[in-house]
Motif scaffolding. Structure first.
Motif, PDB file in Angstrom:
ATOM      1  N   SER A 190       0.859  -1.186   0.000  1.00 24.58           N
ATOM      2  CA  SER A 190       0.000   0.000   0.000  1.00 24.58           C
ATOM      3  C   SER A 190       0.894   1.234   0.000  1.00 24.58           C
ATOM      4  O   SER A 190       2.051   1.164   0.421  1.00 24.58           O
ATOM      5  CB  SER A 190      -0.884   0.040   1.246  1.00 24.58           C
ATOM      6  N   PRO A 201      -3.813   9.492   1.396  1.00 23.24           N
ATOM      7  CA  PRO A 201      -3.750   8.115   0.887  1.00 23.24           C
ATOM      8  C   PRO A 201      -3.718   8.081  -0.640  1.00 23.24           C
ATOM      9  O   PRO A 201      -4.205   9.004  -1.298  1.00 23.24           O
ATOM     10  CB  PRO A 201      -5.053   7.481   1.408  1.00 23.24           C
ATOM     11  N   VAL A 202      -3.127   7.034  -1.194  1.00 25.83           N
ATOM     12  CA  VAL A 202      -3.245   6.768  -2.630  1.00 25.83           C
ATOM     13  C   VAL A 202      -4.584   6.061  -2.806  1.00 25.83           C
ATOM     14  O   VAL A 202      -4.855   5.062  -2.137  1.00 25.83           O
ATOM     15  CB  VAL A 202      -2.077   5.894  -3.134  1.00 25.83           C
ATOM     16  N   ARG A 203      -5.440   6.603  -3.665  1.00 23.95           N
ATOM     17  CA  ARG A 203      -6.775   6.015  -3.828  1.00 23.95           C
ATOM     18  C   ARG A 203      -6.695   4.669  -4.546  1.00 23.95           C
ATOM     19  O   ARG A 203      -5.844   4.515  -5.439  1.00 23.95           O
ATOM     20  CB  ARG A 203      -7.658   6.971  -4.626  1.00 23.95           C
ATOM     21  N   PRO A 204      -7.574   3.738  -4.216  1.00 25.07           N
ATOM     22  CA  PRO A 204      -7.491   2.385  -4.809  1.00 25.07           C
ATOM     23  C   PRO A 204      -7.435   2.412  -6.338  1.00 25.07           C
ATOM     24  O   PRO A 204      -6.676   1.646  -6.944  1.00 25.07           O
ATOM     25  CB  PRO A 204      -8.776   1.697  -4.316  1.00 25.07           C
ATOM     26  N   GLN A 205      -8.192   3.317  -6.979  1.00 24.06           N
ATOM     27  CA  GLN A 205      -8.210   3.334  -8.456  1.00 24.06           C
ATOM     28  C   GLN A 205      -6.912   3.886  -9.046  1.00 24.06           C
ATOM     29  O   GLN A 205      -6.701   3.813 -10.253  1.00 24.06           O
ATOM     30  CB  GLN A 205      -9.427   4.125  -8.976  1.00 24.06           C
ATOM     31  N   HIS A 206      -6.032   4.456  -8.199  1.00 22.27           N
ATOM     32  CA  HIS A 206      -4.788   5.030  -8.707  1.00 22.27           C
ATOM     33  C   HIS A 206      -3.598   4.077  -8.673  1.00 22.27           C
ATOM     34  O   HIS A 206      -2.489   4.460  -9.018  1.00 22.27           O
ATOM     35  CB  HIS A 206      -4.453   6.323  -7.951  1.00 22.27           C
ATOM     36  N   SER A 223      -2.533  10.292  -9.572  1.00 20.51           N
ATOM     37  CA  SER A 223      -2.581  10.192  -8.120  1.00 20.51           C
ATOM     38  C   SER A 223      -1.790  11.315  -7.454  1.00 20.51           C
ATOM     39  O   SER A 223      -2.208  11.873  -6.440  1.00 20.51           O
ATOM     40  CB  SER A 223      -2.061   8.813  -7.724  1.00 20.51           C
TER      41      SER A 223
END
Ligand SMILES: [Zn+2]
Ligand SMILES: [Zn+2]
Length: 460
Positions: A30, A55-60, A75
Motif C-alpha cells: 500500500s 492516501p493513494v486512492r485504490p483506483q490510482h 494520483s
C-alpha cells in the motif's frame, strides 16, 4: 548544529495514520503521500516536517501486488500542486508487508520515474519511505538532480519524542549509572539530540547542567544577559569574579571543565533577533528558561511551526517584606495541539505591550496608572529554581522513555508551600494562533514564524 543531509520529523498523528493506511491490507503493498514543510539548516542540511498524510486512492494503483507497486500520475498531481504552492516537500511512503526493510530494484525504477515528474513541477529535495511495520521504516532522499541518499534521521514528535532512524552508535561507559535506569537505546538517543536552552539564569543554568550530565549530544545556549553579583545565589557554575561576563560563557566554561562529550554552542544574543531565533530550527527540543514574555511568544510559535517541543520552565516566589507567601513552579510543554503560553495566560497582550516600552515610557505610563511599573527584582532562591529545572528535564526523560506511563498532560504545576504537584492538559483556545493546524509543520516562511522582527543591531 544538526547533521548535514536531509532528515524528517513526523507528528505522531501522521505516523499513526501512515501505519493504519499502509497496513490496512497485508496481502498487497500500500502507498500514501506525506506533505511536508521545510526547515533549512545553517550547514546546508534540511529537515522535512510532516503536515498531512494523503492516501493513494485504490483506483490510482497501476499495479498492486504482494511485492510490487506502481501508482498512476493522476494520483500525485494534486498533491504536487499543493507542495508547489506551499514551497514544501513530498514523501512517498509504501509498505513491504513481507519485508525487506529496504528499497527494491522495482522501487528504484518506479520512484525514479515518479520523482522525475515531481521535480519538474516542484523542485526537491523530496523523499520516500519503506515500512515493514507501523513503526519500522527506512527512508531516502530524492535530490533535484535525480541523485538519492539515505534519510539519516527520522524523529517522531507528539506525546512522546522518538528517534525511529538515527541515534548515536556508541554509549560511553561514563553513563553506566543512568543506562542502568533507562537502557542503552535512550542513551544513544540522548547522545544524538540537539537541545536548545534559551535563558541561562537560575532555572536555565540548572537545566543546562543536567542536560550536560545526561550526555545530550549538542547544546545550543542562547542568552544576551550579563552576569551580575546578585546572580551568584542561583546560577550554577558561576563565580563572584564572573561579574560582567555573558551568562552563556559561564555555561560554556562549565562544559569545558567537565570534559564531558557534549558539544556546546553558545550564542551571546537574543531570540528577539530573527538571526538568533533561526538557529533554534536545528534543535530537537528547546527549553524556555526566560521570564520575559516576548521570547516565550517566539518559542510558542517555534513549537508549532517547526514541530520542536518546547519545555517552558518558570519559578515564581511571592514574598512580601521578606516573608514567603507562596512558591510556585511550572513546566509547560508546547507541542502542536497543546495550548500555548498565550492560551494559558502566561503571555498576555498587556504584558507584551509593557515589555516593548522603553524604561522611561514605562515609568511615565506607570505613574499615570496605565501599566505596571518596572518591578523591583523578583525574589529567586536556588532550591526552587533548581527543582523546577529538574522537573523540566524529567519531562524530557518522560517524553524519551515513557517512564511515567501514557499521559496526555502538557503542564506540571508545583506549589512548594502547600506542598502540591498537579498536571493538566488544557486544549488550545479556538482563536489562538496555536490552534490553527494549517501552521503546524509549516517550517520556513517569510517573515520567519509569521512574526514582525525588530531591526537587528550590528553584530558585536
Ligand atoms: Zn517497495
Ligand atoms: Zn495558544
Amino acid at each position: 548544529m544538526s547533521a548535514p543531509g536531509v532528515t524528517l520529523t513526523l507528528r505522531s498523528e501522521h505516523l499513526a495514520s501512515l501505519g493504519a493506511l499502509l497496513f490496512d491490507r497485508t496481502d498487497v503493498e500500500s502507498a500514501a503521500y506525506v506533505l511536508c514543510g521545510r526547515s533549512a539548516g545553517e550547514d546546508g542540511s534540511e529537515r522535512l516536517l510532516s503536515r498531512a498524510v494523503v492516501p493513494v486512492r485504490p483506483q490510482h494503483y497501476r499495479r498492486r501486488e504482494r511485492d510490487r507497486l506502481s501508482v498512476a500520475d493522476e494520483s500525485f498531481v494534486p498533491v504536487v500542486k499543493r507542495v508547489r504552492t506551499e514551497g514544501g516537500a513530498l514523501l512517498l511512503a509504501h509498505s513491504h508487508p513481507d519485508g525487506p526493510l529496504a528499497f527494491s530494484e522495482q522501487d528504484d525504477r518506479e520512484e525514479a520515474r515518479l520523482f522525475a515528474a515531481v521535480q519538474r513541477r516542484a523542485p526537491g529535495p523530496h523523499g520516500s519511505l519503506v515500512f515493514t511495520a507501523p513503526d519500522e521504516l527506512v527512508g531516502r532522499v530524492w535530490r533535484p538532480d535525480g541523485r538519492t541518499g539515505p534519510m539519516a534521521r527520522v524523529t517522531v514528535v507528539g506525546e512522546r519524542l522518538r528517534v525511529l532512524v538515527g541515534g548515536a552508535e556508541d554509549v560511553s561507559p561514563i553513563f553506566d549509572r543512568q543506562v542502568r535506569a533507562f537502557g542503552p537505546d535512550v542513551q544513544r538517543v540522548l547522545a544524538d539530540l540537539t537541545v536548545g536552552v534559551v535563558g541561562l539564569g537560575g532555572t536555565g543554568s540548572a537545566v543546562f547542567e543536567q542536560l550536560l550530565r545526561l550526555g545530550v549530544g549538542r547544546l545550543l545556549l542562547i542568552d544576551d544577559d550579563r552576569f551580575d553579583g546578585t546572580n551568584v545565589n542561583r546560577v550554577h557554575g558561576s563565580r563572584l569574579t564572573d561579574v560582567g561576563r555573558p551568562k552563556v560563557e559561564i555555561a560554556s566554561r562549565t562544559a569545558a571543565d567537565s570534559g564531558l562529550p557534549t558539544r556546546v554552542t553558545a550564542i551571546d544574543g537574543s531570540v528577539l533577533d530573527a538571526s538568533v531565533a533561526r538557529r533554534l530550527r536545528g534543535c530537537d527540543v528547546v527549553f524556555g528558561c526566560t521570564d520575559r514574555q516576548l521570547p516565550r511568544l517566539v518559542l510558542s510559535r517555534l513549537a508549532t511551526r517547526y514541530l520542536i517541543p518546547v519545555i517552558d520552565v518558570g519559578a515564581l516566589v511571592d514574598a512580601h517584606d521578606g516573608t514567603i507567601r507562596s512558591v510556585a513552579g511550572r513546566v509547560t510543554t508546547l507541542v502542536p495541539g497543546a495550548s500555548c503560553l498565550l492560551c494559558r495566560g502566561q503571555v498576555t497582550a498587556d504584558g507584551l505591550r509593557a515589555e516593548a516600552l522603553s524604561a522611561s515610557d514605562r515609568e511615565r505610563l506607570a505613574a499615570e496608572g496605565y501599566v505596571r511599573g518596572l518591578d523591583a527584582p523578583s525574589p529567586a532562591v536556588v532550591p526552587f529554581t533548581t527543582v523546577v529545572a529538574s522537573l523540566g528535564v524529567a519531562e524530557l526523560l518522560q517524553r524519551l522513555t515513557g517512564f511515567m506511563g501514557p499521559r496526555a498532560s502538557t503542564e506540571t504545576l508545583l506549589r512548594f508551600d502547600l506542598p502540591k504537584l498537579a498536571t493538566n492538559a488544557v486544549p488550545p483556545s479556538a482563536s489562538c494562533d496555536c490552534a490553527d493546524a494549517s501552521t503546524w509543520g509549516r517550517g520556513d516562511e517569510e517573515p520567519f514564524l509569521g512574526l514582525t522582527w525588530r531591526q537587528e543591531a550590528p553584530a558585536r
